[in-house]
Design a protein around this motif. Structure first.
Motif, PDB file in Angstrom:
ATOM      1  N   LEU A   1       0.848  -1.185   0.000  1.00 31.08           N
ATOM      2  CA  LEU A   1       0.000   0.000   0.000  1.00 31.08           C
ATOM      3  C   LEU A   1       0.885   1.237   0.000  1.00 31.08           C
ATOM      4  N   SER A   2       0.650   2.149  -0.938  1.00 34.79           N
ATOM      5  CA  SER A   2       1.501   3.343  -1.006  1.00 34.79           C
ATOM      6  C   SER A   2       0.710   4.516  -1.566  1.00 34.79           C
ATOM      7  N   LEU A   3       1.226   5.714  -1.257  1.00 31.10           N
ATOM      8  CA  LEU A   3       0.635   6.949  -1.768  1.00 31.10           C
ATOM      9  C   LEU A   3       1.605   7.496  -2.809  1.00 31.10           C
ATOM     10  N   VAL A   4       1.161   7.604  -4.059  1.00 33.27           N
ATOM     11  CA  VAL A   4       2.055   7.998  -5.153  1.00 33.27           C
ATOM     12  C   VAL A   4       1.568   9.286  -5.801  1.00 33.27           C
ATOM     13  N   GLU A   5       2.481   9.950  -6.474  1.00 33.53           N
ATOM     14  CA  GLU A   5       2.169  11.204  -7.154  1.00 33.53           C
ATOM     15  C   GLU A   5       1.910  11.024  -8.645  1.00 33.53           C
ATOM     16  N   LYS A   6       2.168   9.814  -9.147  1.00 41.88           N
ATOM     17  CA  LYS A   6       2.035   9.602 -10.583  1.00 41.88           C
ATOM     18  C   LYS A   6       1.540   8.186 -10.864  1.00 41.88           C
ATOM     19  N   VAL A   7       0.694   8.054 -11.894  1.00 39.53           N
ATOM     20  CA  VAL A   7       0.208   6.749 -12.342  1.00 39.53           C
ATOM     21  C   VAL A   7       0.898   6.424 -13.662  1.00 39.53           C
TER      22      VAL A   7
ATOM     23  N   LEU B   1      -1.397  -1.028 -17.582  1.00 40.29           N
ATOM     24  CA  LEU B   1      -0.378  -0.006 -17.350  1.00 40.29           C
ATOM     25  C   LEU B   1       1.025  -0.531 -17.641  1.00 40.29           C
ATOM     26  N   LYS B   2       1.839   0.327 -18.205  1.00 40.54           N
ATOM     27  CA  LYS B   2       3.233  -0.035 -18.425  1.00 40.54           C
ATOM     28  C   LYS B   2       3.907  -0.295 -17.078  1.00 40.54           C
ATOM     29  N   GLU B   3       4.750  -1.294 -17.060  1.00 44.84           N
ATOM     30  CA  GLU B   3       5.538  -1.697 -15.887  1.00 44.84           C
ATOM     31  C   GLU B   3       4.698  -2.468 -14.867  1.00 44.84           C
TER      32      GLU B   3
ATOM     33  N   PHE C   1      -9.466  10.559 -10.056  1.00 45.58           N
ATOM     34  CA  PHE C   1      -9.455  11.874 -10.674  1.00 45.58           C
ATOM     35  C   PHE C   1      -7.997  12.132 -11.054  1.00 45.58           C
ATOM     36  N   LYS C   2      -7.770  12.696 -12.207  1.00 43.45           N
ATOM     37  CA  LYS C   2      -6.394  12.876 -12.659  1.00 43.45           C
ATOM     38  C   LYS C   2      -5.742  14.083 -11.985  1.00 43.45           C
ATOM     39  N   ALA C   3      -5.599  13.943 -10.685  1.00 50.20           N
ATOM     40  CA  ALA C   3      -4.935  14.966  -9.868  1.00 50.20           C
ATOM     41  C   ALA C   3      -4.368  14.256  -8.639  1.00 50.20           C
ATOM     42  N   PRO C   4      -3.043  14.264  -8.457  1.00 54.65           N
ATOM     43  CA  PRO C   4      -2.426  13.532  -7.343  1.00 54.65           C
ATOM     44  C   PRO C   4      -2.839  14.122  -6.006  1.00 54.65           C
ATOM     45  N   PRO C   5      -2.634  13.327  -4.941  1.00 55.82           N
ATOM     46  CA  PRO C   5      -1.982  12.013  -4.905  1.00 55.82           C
ATOM     47  C   PRO C   5      -2.965  10.878  -5.197  1.00 55.82           C
ATOM     48  N   TYR C   6      -2.388   9.649  -5.381  1.00 55.47           N
ATOM     49  CA  TYR C   6      -3.181   8.465  -5.674  1.00 55.47           C
ATOM     50  C   TYR C   6      -2.831   7.365  -4.675  1.00 55.47           C
ATOM     51  N   ILE C   7      -3.821   6.639  -4.243  1.00 56.18           N
ATOM     52  CA  ILE C   7      -3.583   5.470  -3.386  1.00 56.18           C
ATOM     53  C   ILE C   7      -3.326   4.282  -4.308  1.00 56.18           C
TER      54      ILE C   7
ATOM     55  N   TYR D   1      -3.287  -4.348  -9.781  1.00 60.52           N
ATOM     56  CA  TYR D   1      -3.166  -3.148  -8.956  1.00 60.52           C
ATOM     57  C   TYR D   1      -4.512  -2.420  -8.924  1.00 60.52           C
ATOM     58  N   VAL D   2      -4.701  -1.632  -7.891  1.00 56.64           N
ATOM     59  CA  VAL D   2      -5.873  -0.767  -7.776  1.00 56.64           C
ATOM     60  C   VAL D   2      -5.378   0.640  -7.467  1.00 56.64           C
ATOM     61  N   PHE D   3      -5.881   1.614  -8.222  1.00 55.96           N
ATOM     62  CA  PHE D   3      -5.562   3.020  -7.969  1.00 55.96           C
ATOM     63  C   PHE D   3      -6.852   3.746  -7.620  1.00 55.96           C
ATOM     64  N   TYR D   4      -6.770   4.539  -6.557  1.00 59.98           N
ATOM     65  CA  TYR D   4      -7.973   5.240  -6.089  1.00 59.98           C
ATOM     66  C   TYR D   4      -7.567   6.591  -5.504  1.00 59.98           C
TER      67      TYR D   4
END
Length: 446
Positions: free
Chosen positions: A370-376, A397-399, A408-414, A422-425
């Motif tokens: 589980l991590s908080l990222v700035e980019k997808v 997704l690549k990689e 929403f296309k605005a960081p951050p992302y879980i 993977y799940v991005f939220y």
């Protein structure tokens, strides 16, 4: 629609003795002042309509940030343009037909006796045998069975199977296609009609094979996790998309060449005059003709005889399907504008993400990271919706490979790593996203 209609209209003046607005005319009729006036009126309306419709596209730009409403408006715009052009074409058709009757510009026999063509209906053995279609049907069925274990491919597999069945039905329809009168020589008529059926039935067999491979390649691309192969996969898939169009053009050019060559040697060409059955200038309607498919008057391919029950279903079915799809997609897009995904943690330590069609549930214990990222990572959509504002549904997704996106296309992302995906939220409010991340961290630690 504008391009197709205009191209059809302009191409008609060079067809057989001459054709204008789907009305057969002798060459000298093209110089008639009233005929020229009908042409000029239609051209003027098209030019004026083009400017008006271009101006009517401005709201599409203004609705850029509301994709659901933008799509609804665009389909209304398209329908309006289509309805206007068809209406004017029909008016031009009726005016041209009235002038033809007034001046008695009839070409050949008004009604053609088909008795000398009966042999063409009985000799279908030269068409592609139906058992050949067992090959693409088996390919499509195998793809559907495989997709039962790969749920994200199920929609593609069903599409492959549906396309194969459609190809089979079209090849079957070739056997009952209306025989075309080419010459007063019945042997020429029989031979050319047999050749036409043969070429077109085998064309649909080949297209069914090619498209099954095409759908399979798309499925393999979705499942592939190899980033270096990303560009190669896309190139192969796009290349396969061109093959059916190339096959259609080749086959119909082959048929046209065969017809021209045979009739030049025969010297007994017959022109038929069946304007009364092309009631709106664009579609064939003859209840007395049992043929479901008939050759188009202009362009390549066949059209349906709407005078038959099967023809009505073939012509009306796709329209109903398109309307249903447009309404369904529009409702989903508007719903996505008004509603956002909601992530909740249940007392049973399950994480539920509720969103129409793309809801997802998994156990907290299934979380590997589980991590908080700035980019997808960049990637492609396999099933879902992706705009400049949001990404929701299934993505590749690549990689990372397969992923479910609710962002929403605005960081951050879980970022949540599960066993095989993977799940991005995130929430629209960054602070709320951070608070939710902390809550999930607490659940994972327990």
């Amino acid at each position: 629609m504008f391009i197709v209609t205009l191209a059809t209209y302009k191409g008609q003046t060079r067809y057989n003795n001459g054709m204008l607005f789907a009305i057969t005319l002798p060459p000298h009729a093209m110089d008639n002042e009233k005929i020229k006036a009908v042409q000029a009126k239609f051209d003027k309306r098209l030019v004026r309509m083009t400017w008006w419709m271009a101006a009517a596209l401005i709201p599409v730009v203004l609705l850029y940030n509301w994709h659901g409403y933008q799509m609804i408006y665009f389909f209304v715009w398209t329908f309006g343009f289509y309805a206007a052009v068809i209406s004017w074409f029909r008016q031009a058709f009726r005016s041209t037909l009235a002038l033809k009757r007034e001046h008695e510009w009839f070409v050949g026999a008004k009604r053609v006796i088909h008795s000398d063509l009966r042999a063409a209906y009985l000799k279908d053995q030269r068409s592609a045998p139906l058992w050949l279609f067992a090959i693409p049907v088996a390919m499509a069925a195998g793809f559907v069975l495989w997709s039962l274990n790969e749920q994200e491919l199920l929609g593609i597999a069903i599409g492959s199977f549906a396309f194969t069945l459609m190809s089979l039905l079209l090849a079957l329809g070739m056997r009952k296609m209306k025989a075309k009168v080419y010459s007063s020589n019945s042997e020429v008529n029989v031979g050319l009609n047999q050749a036409r059926r043969r070429y077109i039935s085998y064309m649909w067999f080949m297209i069914a094979i090619v498209e099954n491979v095409h759908f399979l390649l798309i499925g393999l691309f979705i499942l592939s996790d190899s980033e270096p192969m990303f560009g190669i996969w896309l190139t192969i898939i796009l290349s396969f998309g061109i093959v059916p169009a190339a096959l259609v053009l080749y086959v119909y050019r082959k048929i046209a060449h065969l017809e021209q060559e045979t009739l030049e040697l025969d010297g007994k060409t017959v022109y038929t005059d069946d304007d009364e059955y092309w009631s709106n200038g664009l579609t064939y309607h003859n209840p007395d003709d049992k043929a479901i498919l008939v050759p188009k008057r202009v362009g390549i391919g066949e059209t349906v005889n709407t005078g038959t029950l099967a023809g009505k279903w073939i012509a009306g079915g796709p329209i109903l399907l398109i309307v249903a799809v447009v309404i369904g997609v529009s409702v989903l897009l508007v719903n996505s504008e008004l509603n956002s995904p909601v992530l909740t943690v249940t007392p049973e330590r399950k994480i539920e993400i509720n969103y129409p069609m793309y809801s997802f549930t998994f156990n907290v214990d299934d979380i590997e990271q589980l991590s908080l990222v700035e980019k997808v990572p960049s990637g492609v959509k396999t099933n879902g919706e992706g705009t400049d504002k949001v990404a929701r549904g299934h993505f590749k997704l690549k990689e990372l490979g397969k992923a479910r996106m609710y962002i929403f296309k605005a960081p951050p992302y879980i970022q949540i790593k599960l066993k095989d995906s993977y799940v991005f939220y995130n929430e629209k409010d960054p602070e709320q996203t951070k608070r939710l991340f902390e809550q999930l961290q607490q659940q994972v630690k327990e």
